[in-house]
Motif scaffolding. Structure first.
Motif, PDB file in Angstrom:
ATOM      1  N   TYR A   1      12.415  29.947  55.646  1.00  0.00           N
ATOM      2  CA  TYR A   1      11.391  30.906  56.065  1.00  0.00           C
ATOM      3  C   TYR A   1      10.928  31.676  54.838  1.00  0.00           C
ATOM      4  O   TYR A   1      11.737  32.298  54.140  1.00  0.00           O
ATOM      5  CB  TYR A   1      11.956  31.878  57.103  1.00  0.00           C
ATOM      6  N   ARG A   2       9.629  31.656  54.596  1.00  0.00           N
ATOM      7  CA  ARG A   2       9.083  32.351  53.421  1.00  0.00           C
ATOM      8  C   ARG A   2       8.039  33.359  53.866  1.00  0.00           C
ATOM      9  O   ARG A   2       7.374  33.163  54.891  1.00  0.00           O
ATOM     10  CB  ARG A   2       8.449  31.349  52.451  1.00  0.00           C
ATOM     11  N   PRO A   3       7.851  34.421  53.087  1.00  0.00           N
ATOM     12  CA  PRO A   3       6.780  35.373  53.408  1.00  0.00           C
ATOM     13  C   PRO A   3       5.414  34.684  53.326  1.00  0.00           C
ATOM     14  O   PRO A   3       5.274  33.623  52.721  1.00  0.00           O
ATOM     15  CB  PRO A   3       6.916  36.449  52.317  1.00  0.00           C
ATOM     16  N   ARG A   4       4.420  35.325  53.937  1.00  0.00           N
ATOM     17  CA  ARG A   4       3.055  34.801  53.853  1.00  0.00           C
ATOM     18  C   ARG A   4       2.612  34.726  52.396  1.00  0.00           C
ATOM     19  O   ARG A   4       3.081  35.484  51.560  1.00  0.00           O
ATOM     20  CB  ARG A   4       2.087  35.697  54.628  1.00  0.00           C
ATOM     21  N   ARG A   5       1.675  33.828  52.117  1.00  0.00           N
ATOM     22  CA  ARG A   5       1.234  33.603  50.736  1.00  0.00           C
ATOM     23  C   ARG A   5       0.751  34.891  50.078  1.00  0.00           C
ATOM     24  O   ARG A   5       1.041  35.160  48.913  1.00  0.00           O
ATOM     25  CB  ARG A   5       0.120  32.549  50.712  1.00  0.00           C
ATOM     26  N   VAL A   6      -0.005  35.704  50.818  1.00  0.00           N
ATOM     27  CA  VAL A   6      -0.519  36.940  50.241  1.00  0.00           C
ATOM     28  C   VAL A   6       0.624  37.875  49.854  1.00  0.00           C
ATOM     29  O   VAL A   6       0.567  38.563  48.826  1.00  0.00           O
ATOM     30  CB  VAL A   6      -1.505  37.640  51.210  1.00  0.00           C
TER      31      VAL A   6
END
Length: 305
Positions: free
Chosen positions: A142-147
């Motif tokens: 799980y990764r944060p949103r690109r922004v």
């Protein structure tokens, strides 16, 4: 104690700052853990357990939660725990870079310098521990949103002084309260409880150092500087907290993702849990002059106050 770095800048190390760092080094020598040895990595995952305390689930207290089977509830909390762990890894990598940059070319005989390297070593172990824990929970990355990733890239490069250490404190304080609940909860799978216990013990030292550094860096700071850094810290806090529970967790747990996201967003119980976890943090930020009107907007949007 005064030191001069190779570029000619003079750094003054206050006695109380040295005392805090020395005490933390002593504590690290006697109360540190090796996750490779301490965590039970070999026993297969027991799906009869939760991955986190149910009360910390983003859906706990909603009508959807009441309709879910116990198996679905446990599956969701396992994905939620993995998502929080993955966000922790992302921010710990930011933390390590900020601390390393802050102590670059400073006096290595200073206890604060030695503590900074100790903290970085801790964070490396924690990141590996969280990664292995998330994998054992059966969750994807799980990764944060690109922004948010790009904002983090800029923050780790540009943040310094009190902005860096106060942001570190915000991230660690929220995790600390949450994980204290999880590590005591016998409904949570044992290896996750061990991971949380290790993190709580070692991060308590990191938070103490972050508070000390924040106060030291703010000494003599003017109104404009406090206003600016208060806003920077609040934006960072918003990005961190809103990234902890990735929206993909619902589909991956086999739920109706659209309904789950809608009910989670309106979940007053979860918002109250976040606010209660940050009461002490907000008191500290207020006392340090970092809880400004502009900063409060972002803390409210993140449900931290």
């Amino acid at each position: 104690m005064t030191s001069v770095d190779p570029r000619g800048r003079t750094d003054v190390f206050a006695p109380d700052r040295q005392a805090v760092a020395s005490a933390l080094l002593d504590s690290a020598r006697t109360s540190s853990y090796d996750p490779v040895e301490e965590v039970d990595w070999e026993t297969p995952l027991d799906t009869a357990y939760h991955g986190a305390s149910p009360e910390w689930s983003t859906l706990y207290g909603t009508s959807y939660w009441d309709e879910m089977t116990p198996e679905q509830q446990r599956e969701l909390t396992r994905h939620e725990a993995a998502s929080v762990a993955s966000t922790g890894i992302w921010f710990e990598m930011i933390l390590q870079q900020m601390v390393l940059r802050d102590f670059y070319a400073k006096d290595p005989t200073d206890p604060a310098f030695q503590w900074a390297l100790t903290e970085i070593a801790d964070e490396c172990r924690h990141s590996i521990m969280f990664a292995r824990g998330a994998a054992k929970l059966g969750a994807p990355a799980y990764r944060p949103r690109r922004v948010v990733v790009e904002l983090g890239r800029g923050f780790k490069t540009l943040a310094f002084g009190e902005a860096a250490y106060a942001a570190i404190l915000v991230a660690e304080e929220v995790l600390d309260v949450m994980q204290r609940d999880w590590m005591r909860d016998e409904r949570v799978v044992p290896f996750v409880r061990t991971i949380n216990n290790i993190h709580v013990v070692e991060e308590s030292r990191h938070m103490k150092f972050a508070r000390q550094e924040t106060k030291e860096r703010l000494a003599g700071a003017g109104w404009a500087r406090k206003q600016f850094n208060a806003l920077v810290v609040a934006i960072a806090a918003y990005a961190i907290v809103t990234s902890m529970w990735n929206e993909d967790i619902y589909a991956n747990a086999g739920l109706d993702a659209e309904r789950a996201r809608r009910e989670a967003k309106a979940n007053e119980h979860h918002k109250a849990m976040l606010r209660s976890s940050c009461a002490g943090l907000m008191e500290f930020l207020h006392s340090a002059g970092l809880l400004t009107r502009a900063a409060t907007v972002f803390y409210k949007r993140a449900n931290l106050i």
